[in-house]
Design a protein around this motif. Structure first.
Motif, PDB file in Angstrom:
ATOM      1  N   HIS A  12      15.718   0.640   2.163  1.00 57.75           N
ATOM      2  CA  HIS A  12      14.471  -0.047   1.807  1.00 57.75           C
ATOM      3  C   HIS A  12      14.333  -1.380   2.538  1.00 57.75           C
ATOM      4  O   HIS A  12      13.212  -1.820   2.797  1.00 57.75           O
ATOM      5  CB  HIS A  12      14.377  -0.198   0.286  1.00 57.75           C
TER       6      HIS A  12
ATOM      7  N   GLN B 141       5.190   0.506   1.820  1.00 60.69           N
ATOM      8  CA  GLN B 141       4.981   1.904   1.464  1.00 60.69           C
ATOM      9  C   GLN B 141       6.140   2.731   2.000  1.00 60.69           C
ATOM     10  O   GLN B 141       6.763   2.385   3.001  1.00 60.69           O
ATOM     11  CB  GLN B 141       3.661   2.423   2.049  1.00 60.69           C
ATOM     12  N   GLY B 142       6.417   3.839   1.317  1.00 62.81           N
ATOM     13  CA  GLY B 142       7.509   4.709   1.723  1.00 62.81           C
ATOM     14  C   GLY B 142       8.719   4.532   0.830  1.00 62.81           C
ATOM     15  O   GLY B 142       8.927   3.476   0.229  1.00 62.81           O
TER      16      GLY B 142
ATOM     17  N   PHE C  82       9.159   2.483  -2.631  1.00 72.66           N
ATOM     18  CA  PHE C  82       8.085   1.488  -2.655  1.00 72.66           C
ATOM     19  C   PHE C  82       6.786   2.079  -3.193  1.00 72.66           C
ATOM     20  O   PHE C  82       5.906   1.328  -3.626  1.00 72.66           O
ATOM     21  CB  PHE C  82       7.844   0.924  -1.256  1.00 72.66           C
ATOM     22  N   ASP C  83       6.645   3.397  -3.178  1.00 74.30           N
ATOM     23  CA  ASP C  83       5.457   4.021  -3.750  1.00 74.30           C
ATOM     24  C   ASP C  83       5.469   3.988  -5.276  1.00 74.30           C
ATOM     25  O   ASP C  83       4.455   4.288  -5.906  1.00 74.30           O
ATOM     26  CB  ASP C  83       5.343   5.474  -3.264  1.00 74.30           C
ATOM     27  N   LEU C  84       6.631   3.632  -5.849  1.00 77.63           N
ATOM     28  CA  LEU C  84       6.768   3.586  -7.307  1.00 77.63           C
ATOM     29  C   LEU C  84       7.058   2.187  -7.837  1.00 77.63           C
ATOM     30  O   LEU C  84       6.610   1.830  -8.921  1.00 77.63           O
ATOM     31  CB  LEU C  84       7.887   4.537  -7.770  1.00 77.63           C
TER      32      LEU C  84
ATOM     33  N   PRO D  18      -1.628  -1.308  -5.642  1.00 80.75           N
ATOM     34  CA  PRO D  18      -1.691  -0.159  -6.571  1.00 80.75           C
ATOM     35  C   PRO D  18      -1.229  -0.536  -7.972  1.00 80.75           C
ATOM     36  O   PRO D  18      -0.125  -1.054  -8.153  1.00 80.75           O
ATOM     37  CB  PRO D  18      -0.743   0.865  -5.935  1.00 80.75           C
TER      38      PRO D  18
ATOM     39  N   VAL E 285       2.171   0.927  -9.378  1.00 82.67           N
ATOM     40  CA  VAL E 285       3.440   0.511  -8.789  1.00 82.67           C
ATOM     41  C   VAL E 285       4.064  -0.551  -9.692  1.00 82.67           C
ATOM     42  O   VAL E 285       3.481  -1.616  -9.905  1.00 82.67           O
ATOM     43  CB  VAL E 285       3.244  -0.034  -7.360  1.00 82.67           C
TER      44      VAL E 285
END
Length: 268
Positions: free
Chosen positions: A176, A195-196, A199-201, A257, A260
Protein backbone atom coordinates in the motif's frame (compact mmCIF):
# COMPACT_ATOMS: atom_id res chain seq x y z
CA UNK A 1 -5.94 -13.95 41.02
CA UNK A 2 -7.56 -15.45 37.92
CA UNK A 3 -6.81 -12.72 35.36
CA UNK A 4 -3.02 -12.56 35.93
CA UNK A 5 -2.82 -16.37 35.85
CA UNK A 6 -4.64 -16.41 32.51
CA UNK A 7 -2.37 -13.70 31.11
CA UNK A 8 0.72 -15.67 32.15
CA UNK A 9 -0.40 -18.38 29.71
CA UNK A 10 0.29 -15.85 26.95
CA UNK A 11 3.27 -13.87 28.23
CA UNK A 12 6.43 -14.02 30.26
CA UNK A 13 6.26 -12.71 33.84
CA UNK A 14 7.21 -9.02 33.95
CA UNK A 15 10.93 -8.67 34.78
CA UNK A 16 11.83 -6.92 38.01
CA UNK A 17 13.18 -3.90 36.16
CA UNK A 18 12.14 -0.38 37.12
CA UNK A 19 13.33 0.83 33.71
CA UNK A 20 11.13 -1.58 31.74
CA UNK A 21 8.13 -0.94 34.00
CA UNK A 22 8.53 2.81 33.67
CA UNK A 23 8.93 2.59 29.89
CA UNK A 24 5.79 0.41 29.68
CA UNK A 25 3.73 3.03 31.51
CA UNK A 26 5.25 5.95 29.58
CA UNK A 27 4.86 4.16 26.24
CA UNK A 28 1.21 3.23 26.55
CA UNK A 29 0.27 6.60 28.07
CA UNK A 30 2.12 8.72 25.50
CA UNK A 31 0.88 6.75 22.49
CA UNK A 32 -2.69 6.65 23.77
CA UNK A 33 -2.57 10.39 24.43
CA UNK A 34 -1.13 10.96 20.96
CA UNK A 35 -4.00 9.00 19.42
CA UNK A 36 -6.53 11.03 21.39
CA UNK A 37 -4.96 14.34 20.37
CA UNK A 38 -4.97 13.23 16.71
CA UNK A 39 -8.74 12.73 16.95
CA UNK A 40 -9.10 16.13 18.62
CA UNK A 41 -7.20 17.77 15.75
CA UNK A 42 -3.78 18.38 17.33
CA UNK A 43 -1.45 16.45 15.05
CA UNK A 44 2.16 15.46 15.11
CA UNK A 45 3.30 17.72 12.34
CA UNK A 46 4.53 15.58 9.49
CA UNK A 47 3.19 14.45 6.12
CA UNK A 48 -0.09 16.09 5.16
CA UNK A 49 -0.61 17.40 8.70
CA UNK A 50 2.46 19.61 8.83
CA UNK A 51 0.33 22.75 8.60
CA UNK A 52 -2.68 21.41 10.46
CA UNK A 53 -3.95 21.68 13.99
CA UNK A 54 -1.58 24.26 15.48
CA UNK A 55 -0.62 27.82 14.76
CA UNK A 56 2.53 28.36 12.74
CA UNK A 57 5.61 29.46 14.61
CA UNK A 58 7.82 31.94 12.81
CA UNK A 59 11.01 30.57 14.37
CA UNK A 60 10.03 26.91 14.13
CA UNK A 61 12.78 24.71 12.77
CA UNK A 62 11.86 22.31 9.99
CA UNK A 63 13.49 19.48 8.10
CA UNK A 64 12.76 18.23 4.64
CA UNK A 65 10.26 15.36 4.77
CA UNK A 66 12.83 12.94 3.38
CA UNK A 67 15.47 13.88 5.97
CA UNK A 68 12.96 13.81 8.80
CA UNK A 69 11.66 10.36 7.92
CA UNK A 70 15.20 9.03 7.55
CA UNK A 71 15.91 10.33 11.05
CA UNK A 72 12.73 8.57 12.26
CA UNK A 73 13.86 5.08 11.37
CA UNK A 74 17.65 4.88 11.13
CA UNK A 75 18.45 4.84 14.88
CA UNK A 76 15.93 2.05 15.51
CA UNK A 77 17.37 0.02 12.63
CA UNK A 78 20.84 0.43 14.13
CA UNK A 79 19.57 -0.56 17.59
CA UNK A 80 18.03 -3.73 16.18
CA UNK A 81 21.17 -4.56 14.21
CA UNK A 82 23.52 -3.89 17.13
CA UNK A 83 21.46 -6.14 19.44
CA UNK A 84 22.94 -9.17 17.70
CA UNK A 85 26.35 -8.07 18.99
CA UNK A 86 25.23 -6.83 22.42
CA UNK A 87 23.18 -9.91 23.34
CA UNK A 88 25.30 -12.81 22.17
CA UNK A 89 23.44 -15.54 24.10
CA UNK A 90 20.07 -15.01 22.42
CA UNK A 91 17.59 -17.86 22.12
CA UNK A 92 15.42 -18.42 19.04
CA UNK A 93 12.64 -16.11 20.25
CA UNK A 94 15.08 -13.28 20.88
CA UNK A 95 16.69 -13.77 17.46
CA UNK A 96 13.26 -13.70 15.80
CA UNK A 97 12.32 -10.53 17.68
CA UNK A 98 15.58 -8.75 16.85
CA UNK A 99 15.28 -9.86 13.22
CA UNK A 100 11.68 -8.64 12.93
CA UNK A 101 12.49 -5.22 14.41
CA UNK A 102 15.61 -4.84 12.27
CA UNK A 103 13.78 -5.85 9.08
CA UNK A 104 10.85 -3.56 9.95
CA UNK A 105 13.02 -0.46 10.25
CA UNK A 106 15.39 -1.41 7.43
CA UNK A 107 12.34 -1.64 5.15
CA UNK A 108 11.32 1.82 6.33
CA UNK A 109 14.77 3.25 5.58
CA UNK A 110 14.74 1.73 2.08
CA UNK A 111 11.26 3.14 1.44
CA UNK A 112 12.41 6.60 2.50
CA UNK A 113 15.42 6.42 0.21
CA UNK A 114 13.89 4.80 -2.86
CA UNK A 115 10.07 4.70 -2.74
CA UNK A 116 8.34 7.62 -1.08
CA UNK A 117 7.69 10.90 -2.84
CA UNK A 118 7.80 14.11 -0.84
CA UNK A 119 5.96 17.39 -1.04
CA UNK A 120 7.01 19.43 1.96
CA UNK A 121 8.76 19.62 5.31
CA UNK A 122 8.16 18.51 8.86
CA UNK A 123 8.54 20.20 12.20
CA UNK A 124 11.76 19.40 14.08
CA UNK A 125 9.76 18.97 17.29
CA UNK A 126 7.68 16.17 15.75
CA UNK A 127 10.82 14.58 14.33
CA UNK A 128 12.42 14.43 17.77
CA UNK A 129 9.28 13.01 19.40
CA UNK A 130 8.76 10.28 16.79
CA UNK A 131 12.44 9.33 16.58
CA UNK A 132 12.70 9.06 20.37
CA UNK A 133 9.58 6.92 20.55
CA UNK A 134 10.80 4.45 17.92
CA UNK A 135 14.35 4.28 19.28
CA UNK A 136 13.56 3.87 22.97
CA UNK A 137 10.70 1.44 22.34
CA UNK A 138 12.91 -0.75 20.14
CA UNK A 139 15.73 -0.79 22.69
CA UNK A 140 13.35 -1.45 25.58
CA UNK A 141 11.58 -4.29 23.76
CA UNK A 142 14.90 -6.01 23.07
CA UNK A 143 16.10 -5.44 26.64
CA UNK A 144 12.85 -6.76 28.13
CA UNK A 145 13.21 -9.86 25.98
CA UNK A 146 16.77 -10.33 27.20
CA UNK A 147 15.63 -10.10 30.84
CA UNK A 148 12.91 -12.70 30.21
CA UNK A 149 15.23 -15.33 28.72
CA UNK A 150 15.47 -17.36 31.96
CA UNK A 151 11.73 -17.31 32.70
CA UNK A 152 9.55 -20.32 31.85
CA UNK A 153 8.18 -20.12 28.31
CA UNK A 154 4.46 -19.21 28.25
CA UNK A 155 2.29 -22.32 27.95
CA UNK A 156 0.69 -20.88 24.79
CA UNK A 157 3.58 -20.26 22.42
CA UNK A 158 2.71 -17.51 19.91
CA UNK A 159 6.09 -16.86 18.32
CA UNK A 160 5.36 -18.64 15.03
CA UNK A 161 1.90 -17.05 14.85
CA UNK A 162 3.74 -13.77 15.38
CA UNK A 163 6.13 -14.46 12.52
CA UNK A 164 3.16 -15.09 10.21
CA UNK A 165 1.38 -11.90 11.27
CA UNK A 166 4.59 -9.91 10.92
CA UNK A 167 5.16 -11.16 7.37
CA UNK A 168 1.55 -10.35 6.41
CA UNK A 169 1.92 -6.92 7.98
CA UNK A 170 5.18 -5.97 6.33
CA UNK A 171 4.08 -7.17 2.87
CA UNK A 172 0.69 -5.46 3.11
CA UNK A 173 2.23 -2.27 4.40
CA UNK A 174 4.80 -2.17 1.59
CA UNK A 175 2.17 -2.92 -1.07
CA UNK A 176 0.00 0.00 0.00
CA UNK A 177 3.00 2.30 0.36
CA UNK A 178 3.81 1.37 -3.25
CA UNK A 179 0.30 2.38 -4.32
CA UNK A 180 0.69 5.72 -2.53
CA UNK A 181 4.08 6.32 -4.15
CA UNK A 182 2.66 5.66 -7.62
CA UNK A 183 -0.21 8.12 -7.17
CA UNK A 184 1.97 11.03 -8.18
CA UNK A 185 3.83 11.35 -11.42
CA UNK A 186 7.28 12.88 -11.47
CA UNK A 187 7.12 16.52 -10.40
CA UNK A 188 3.57 16.33 -9.03
CA UNK A 189 3.03 17.44 -5.44
CA UNK A 190 -0.74 17.65 -5.00
CA UNK A 191 -2.59 15.04 -2.96
CA UNK A 192 -4.94 12.54 -4.61
CA UNK A 193 -7.50 10.07 -3.28
CA UNK A 194 -5.74 6.67 -3.23
CA UNK A 195 -7.34 3.76 -5.10
CA UNK A 196 -6.48 0.09 -5.40
CA UNK A 197 -5.85 -2.64 -2.86
CA UNK A 198 -7.65 -1.99 0.41
CA UNK A 199 -7.74 1.75 -0.35
CA UNK A 200 -11.13 1.03 -1.93
CA UNK A 201 -12.37 0.13 1.57
CA UNK A 202 -10.26 2.18 4.00
CA UNK A 203 -8.13 5.28 3.64
CA UNK A 204 -5.29 3.93 5.81
CA UNK A 205 -4.68 0.27 4.92
CA UNK A 206 -0.95 0.88 5.41
CA UNK A 207 -1.72 1.63 9.07
CA UNK A 208 -3.89 -1.48 9.31
CA UNK A 209 -1.03 -3.66 8.09
CA UNK A 210 1.40 -1.81 10.35
CA UNK A 211 -0.83 -2.88 13.23
CA UNK A 212 -0.67 -6.47 11.97
CA UNK A 213 3.10 -6.16 11.97
CA UNK A 214 3.29 -4.88 15.54
CA UNK A 215 0.81 -7.49 16.78
CA UNK A 216 3.09 -10.04 15.16
CA UNK A 217 6.12 -8.57 16.91
CA UNK A 218 4.36 -8.66 20.28
CA UNK A 219 3.35 -12.29 19.69
CA UNK A 220 6.96 -13.17 18.87
CA UNK A 221 8.09 -11.43 22.06
CA UNK A 222 5.25 -12.32 24.44
CA UNK A 223 6.51 -9.80 27.00
CA UNK A 224 4.32 -7.33 28.82
CA UNK A 225 6.26 -4.41 27.37
CA UNK A 226 5.76 -5.59 23.78
CA UNK A 227 2.02 -6.05 24.29
CA UNK A 228 1.74 -2.66 26.05
CA UNK A 229 3.62 -0.87 23.27
CA UNK A 230 1.51 -2.58 20.61
CA UNK A 231 -1.69 -1.56 22.40
CA UNK A 232 -0.49 2.05 22.49
CA UNK A 233 0.45 1.85 18.81
CA UNK A 234 -3.02 0.55 17.91
CA UNK A 235 -4.64 3.46 19.75
CA UNK A 236 -2.34 5.99 18.10
CA UNK A 237 -2.80 4.63 14.57
CA UNK A 238 -6.55 4.47 15.11
CA UNK A 239 -6.54 8.16 16.00
CA UNK A 240 -4.19 8.96 13.13
CA UNK A 241 -6.37 7.11 10.61
CA UNK A 242 -9.48 8.91 11.86
CA UNK A 243 -7.69 12.25 11.44
CA UNK A 244 -6.50 11.22 7.98
CA UNK A 245 -10.03 10.41 6.83
CA UNK A 246 -11.29 13.72 8.20
CA UNK A 247 -8.50 15.50 6.31
CA UNK A 248 -9.45 13.83 3.01
CA UNK A 249 -13.14 14.64 3.55
CA UNK A 250 -12.33 18.30 4.25
CA UNK A 251 -10.03 18.53 1.23
CA UNK A 252 -12.07 16.62 -1.37
CA UNK A 253 -15.63 17.03 -0.07
CA UNK A 254 -18.21 15.05 -2.05
CA UNK A 255 -15.47 13.54 -4.21
CA UNK A 256 -14.34 11.41 -1.29
CA UNK A 257 -16.27 8.08 -1.23
CA UNK A 258 -18.55 7.97 1.82
CA UNK A 259 -18.27 4.19 2.18
CA UNK A 260 -14.47 4.30 2.54
CA UNK A 261 -13.72 3.90 6.24
CA UNK A 262 -10.68 5.06 8.19
CA UNK A 263 -8.92 1.84 9.25
CA UNK A 264 -11.10 -1.29 9.46
CA UNK A 265 -13.16 -2.22 6.38
CA UNK A 266 -16.93 -1.76 6.81
CA UNK A 267 -16.48 -0.97 10.54
CA UNK A 268 -14.35 2.12 11.31
Amino acid sequence: MLLPSILLNFMFPPPSSLFVTTMSVIGIFSLTNAGYTEIKGKHLRYSKFVNEGVAKKKDEMKLSSRTGMLVFYTPSFLVGLSSFLVFRDQDLRSVLLASALTVHFFKRVLEVLFLHKYSGSMALESTIIITSSYTFSTATMLYAQHLSRHFPTPSIDLKYVGVGLFVIGIIGNFYHHLILANLRKEGEKEYKIPQGGLFDLVICPHYLFEIFGYVGISCISQTLYAFAFTLGTVVYLTGRSYATREWYVSKFGDKFPKDVKALVPYVF
